[in-house]
Design an enzyme around this catalytic site. Structure first.
Site, mmCIF file in Angstrom:
data_model
loop_
_atom_site.group_PDB
_atom_site.id
_atom_site.type_symbol
_atom_site.label_atom_id
_atom_site.label_comp_id
_atom_site.label_asym_id
_atom_site.label_seq_id
_atom_site.Cartn_x
_atom_site.Cartn_y
_atom_site.Cartn_z
ATOM 1 N N ASP A 34 0.821 -1.220 0.000
ATOM 2 C CA ASP A 34 0.000 0.000 0.000
ATOM 3 C C ASP A 34 0.854 1.270 0.000
ATOM 4 O O ASP A 34 1.952 1.284 0.558
ATOM 5 C CB ASP A 34 -0.904 -0.023 1.251
ATOM 6 C CG ASP A 34 -2.000 1.005 1.172
ATOM 7 O OD1 ASP A 34 -2.317 1.484 0.057
ATOM 8 O OD2 ASP A 34 -2.568 1.343 2.227
ATOM 9 N N GLY A 69 0.021 5.305 -4.496
ATOM 10 C CA GLY A 69 -0.620 6.549 -4.940
ATOM 11 C C GLY A 69 -0.064 7.741 -4.179
ATOM 12 O O GLY A 69 0.286 8.771 -4.783
ATOM 13 N N ARG A 70 0.038 7.614 -2.856
ATOM 14 C CA ARG A 70 0.551 8.724 -2.037
ATOM 15 C C ARG A 70 2.010 9.029 -2.362
ATOM 16 O O ARG A 70 2.433 10.177 -2.378
ATOM 17 C CB ARG A 70 0.396 8.392 -0.542
ATOM 18 C CG ARG A 70 -0.978 8.749 -0.004
ATOM 19 C CD ARG A 70 -1.263 8.076 1.299
ATOM 20 N NE ARG A 70 -1.558 6.654 1.097
ATOM 21 C CZ ARG A 70 -1.645 5.776 2.095
ATOM 22 N NH1 ARG A 70 -1.440 6.164 3.333
ATOM 23 N NH2 ARG A 70 -1.938 4.516 1.835
ATOM 24 N N HIS A 126 2.710 3.056 -8.987
ATOM 25 C CA HIS A 126 2.567 1.601 -9.180
ATOM 26 C C HIS A 126 3.816 1.018 -9.866
ATOM 27 O O HIS A 126 4.236 -0.089 -9.542
ATOM 28 C CB HIS A 126 1.304 1.284 -9.980
ATOM 29 C CG HIS A 126 0.053 1.684 -9.253
ATOM 30 N ND1 HIS A 126 -0.189 1.335 -7.948
ATOM 31 C CD2 HIS A 126 -1.016 2.423 -9.641
ATOM 32 C CE1 HIS A 126 -1.355 1.834 -7.558
ATOM 33 N NE2 HIS A 126 -1.867 2.512 -8.576
ATOM 34 N N SER A 136 -7.129 -5.994 -5.643
ATOM 35 C CA SER A 136 -8.275 -6.583 -4.937
ATOM 36 C C SER A 136 -9.511 -6.614 -5.830
ATOM 37 O O SER A 136 -9.562 -5.930 -6.863
ATOM 38 C CB SER A 136 -8.579 -5.778 -3.669
ATOM 39 O OG SER A 136 -9.260 -4.590 -4.016
ATOM 40 N N ASN A 140 -10.592 -3.150 -6.398
ATOM 41 C CA ASN A 140 -9.734 -2.175 -7.101
ATOM 42 C C ASN A 140 -10.226 -1.825 -8.507
ATOM 43 O O ASN A 140 -9.765 -0.846 -9.100
ATOM 44 C CB ASN A 140 -8.276 -2.660 -7.164
ATOM 45 C CG ASN A 140 -7.542 -2.542 -5.849
ATOM 46 O OD1 ASN A 140 -6.611 -3.287 -5.569
ATOM 47 N ND2 ASN A 140 -7.942 -1.598 -4.999
ATOM 48 N N ARG A 167 -11.323 1.789 -9.501
ATOM 49 C CA ARG A 167 -10.382 2.886 -9.790
ATOM 50 C C ARG A 167 -10.522 3.346 -11.245
ATOM 51 O O ARG A 167 -11.045 2.604 -12.084
ATOM 52 C CB ARG A 167 -8.961 2.410 -9.525
ATOM 53 C CG ARG A 167 -8.770 2.119 -8.060
ATOM 54 C CD ARG A 167 -7.369 1.701 -7.741
ATOM 55 N NE ARG A 167 -7.266 1.487 -6.320
ATOM 56 C CZ ARG A 167 -6.210 1.761 -5.577
ATOM 57 N NH1 ARG A 167 -5.136 2.244 -6.144
ATOM 58 N NH2 ARG A 167 -6.213 1.550 -4.280
ATOM 59 N N GLU A 169 0.175 -12.219 13.024
ATOM 60 C CA GLU A 169 0.683 -11.024 13.691
ATOM 61 C C GLU A 169 0.734 -9.919 12.644
ATOM 62 O O GLU A 169 1.243 -10.138 11.543
ATOM 63 C CB GLU A 169 2.099 -11.271 14.236
ATOM 64 C CG GLU A 169 2.168 -12.326 15.300
ATOM 65 C CD GLU A 169 1.443 -11.927 16.583
ATOM 66 O OE1 GLU A 169 1.434 -10.731 16.928
ATOM 67 O OE2 GLU A 169 0.879 -12.831 17.235
HETATM 68 C C1 FPP Z 1 -2.153 0.003 -3.315
HETATM 69 O O1 FPP Z 1 -1.637 1.314 -3.229
HETATM 70 C C2 FPP Z 1 -1.574 -0.675 -4.474
HETATM 71 C C3 FPP Z 1 -2.274 -1.265 -5.492
HETATM 72 C C4 FPP Z 1 -3.743 -1.301 -5.523
HETATM 73 C C5 FPP Z 1 -1.585 -1.871 -6.636
HETATM 74 C C6 FPP Z 1 -0.373 -2.690 -6.291
HETATM 75 C C7 FPP Z 1 0.381 -2.942 -7.525
HETATM 76 C C8 FPP Z 1 1.719 -3.018 -7.619
HETATM 77 C C9 FPP Z 1 2.636 -2.942 -6.450
HETATM 78 C C10 FPP Z 1 2.380 -3.148 -8.942
HETATM 79 C C11 FPP Z 1 2.246 -4.418 -9.707
HETATM 80 C C12 FPP Z 1 2.473 -5.677 -8.990
HETATM 81 C C13 FPP Z 1 3.074 -6.775 -9.514
HETATM 82 C C14 FPP Z 1 2.851 -8.080 -8.852
HETATM 83 C C15 FPP Z 1 3.947 -6.715 -10.688
HETATM 84 P P1 FPP Z 1 -2.626 2.542 -3.445
HETATM 85 O O2 FPP Z 1 -2.663 2.869 -4.885
HETATM 86 O O3 FPP Z 1 -3.944 2.238 -2.834
HETATM 87 O O4 FPP Z 1 -1.883 3.689 -2.650
HETATM 88 P P2 FPP Z 1 -2.574 4.908 -1.894
HETATM 89 O O5 FPP Z 1 -3.323 4.313 -0.723
HETATM 90 O O6 FPP Z 1 -1.389 5.716 -1.469
HETATM 91 O O7 FPP Z 1 -3.455 5.607 -2.881
#
Ligand code: FPP
Length: 247
Positions: free
Chosen positions: A27, A30-31, A44, A72, A75, A78, A214
């Site tokens: 997580d 985005g931030r 990402h 998820s 997701n 988005r 945990e």
């Molecule tokens: C959550 O951060 C992240 C995601 C929903 C996407 C995760 C994807 C990757 C790490 C890249 C691709 C993965 C692989 C396996 C190649 P967020 O966007 O919700 O962050 P935020 O809470 O700061 O907005």
């Protein structure tokens, strides 16, 4: 990172009890991007690089199972541009993993509802799983279109159907049967779940499996997450007194 015990003596990860199974909610992408005035998609891309490094590190230090939450079932809400960018990163990674992992010991699995993915993605998912299935190293579960509730609903449907078909009796239904009816069948439950970015939520990740996990919530955004952060979580985990409901 140099690790020290409470007497300020240097020690290695070999000296502490490591979790067998780690889950990570990746997580904060985005931030991370927003802080830099970049589009979320850049976060990402950076997050995918962190994932590569941390998966390799977990395998190197002897972690047996690593489950990462990549996308998820929620997701999809988005913006299309962001979803497309994440799917492109998955695809790139899957193509790369097939050749890069050829001489590797990592077993790659995908958990989640894969029926929604287009045929080319499905083919890459299956090829990664097929090519790596007989290896003996760390099992890397990539959760894509994964939802803990969805997983439990599917298990309930399968079991209900088996009861209806006379293959099972209601009295056969127990926790073990449910564990055997979900994506992580045959794997130990996660011992440690790491959530970077400081949020105190499970976000529908491994709901059934995390009954006694945990949690380690860390104040770092996923793209900035380094092996040192993982070490910190491992040290924190080693100090926990796990009672599994006992005393
Ligand atoms: C959550 O951060 C992240 C995601 C929903 C996407 C995760 C994807 C990757 C790490 C890249 C691709 C993965 C692989 C396996 C190649 P967020 O966007 O919700 O962050 P935020 O809470 O700061 O907005």
């Amino acid at each position: 990172m140099a690790l020290f015990n409470k007497n300020k003596e240097k020690f290695s990860l070999n000296d502490i009890i490591l979790p067998e199974h780690i889950g990570i909610i990746m997580d904060g992408n985005g931030r991370w991007a927003k802080k830099r005035g970049l589009p979320r998609t850049a976060g990402h891309t950076a997050g995918a690089q962190t994932f590569r490094r941390i998966a390799r590190y977990c395998s190197d230090i002897g972690i047996k199972y690593l489950t990462v939450y990549a996308f998820s079932t929620e997701n999809w809400k988005r913006p299309k541009e962001e979803v497309d960018a994440i799917m492109k990163l998955f695809k790139e990674y899957m193509i790369e993993a097939i050749s890069d992992f050829q001489d590797d010991s990592i077993v790659v699995k995908f958990i989640g509802d894969r029926t929604v993915f287009p045929p080319d993605m499905l083919e890459l998912i299956e090829k990664n799983e097929q090519d790596s299935k007989d290896r003996d190293g760390m099992v890397l579960n990539i959760a894509m279109n994964y939802g803990g509730r969805d997983e439990i609903v599917n298990a309930v449907k399968t079991i209900a159907q088996d009861v209806k078909d006379g293959k099972l009796d209601v009295s056969d239904i127990n926790a073990q049967l449910i564990s055997d009816s979900i994506y992580t069948k045959g794997q130990p439950d996660p011992d440690l779940i790491i959530r970077p970015s400081g949020e105190y939520r499970t976000s529908n990740f491994l709901l059934w499996q995390s009954a006694y996990s945990e949690y380690c919530i860390m104040d770092v955004l996923w793209p900035d997450f380094k092996s040192e952060h993982l070490d910190k979580a491992l040290i924190e985990y080693a100090k926990r007194n796990r009672r599994f409901g006992g005393i």
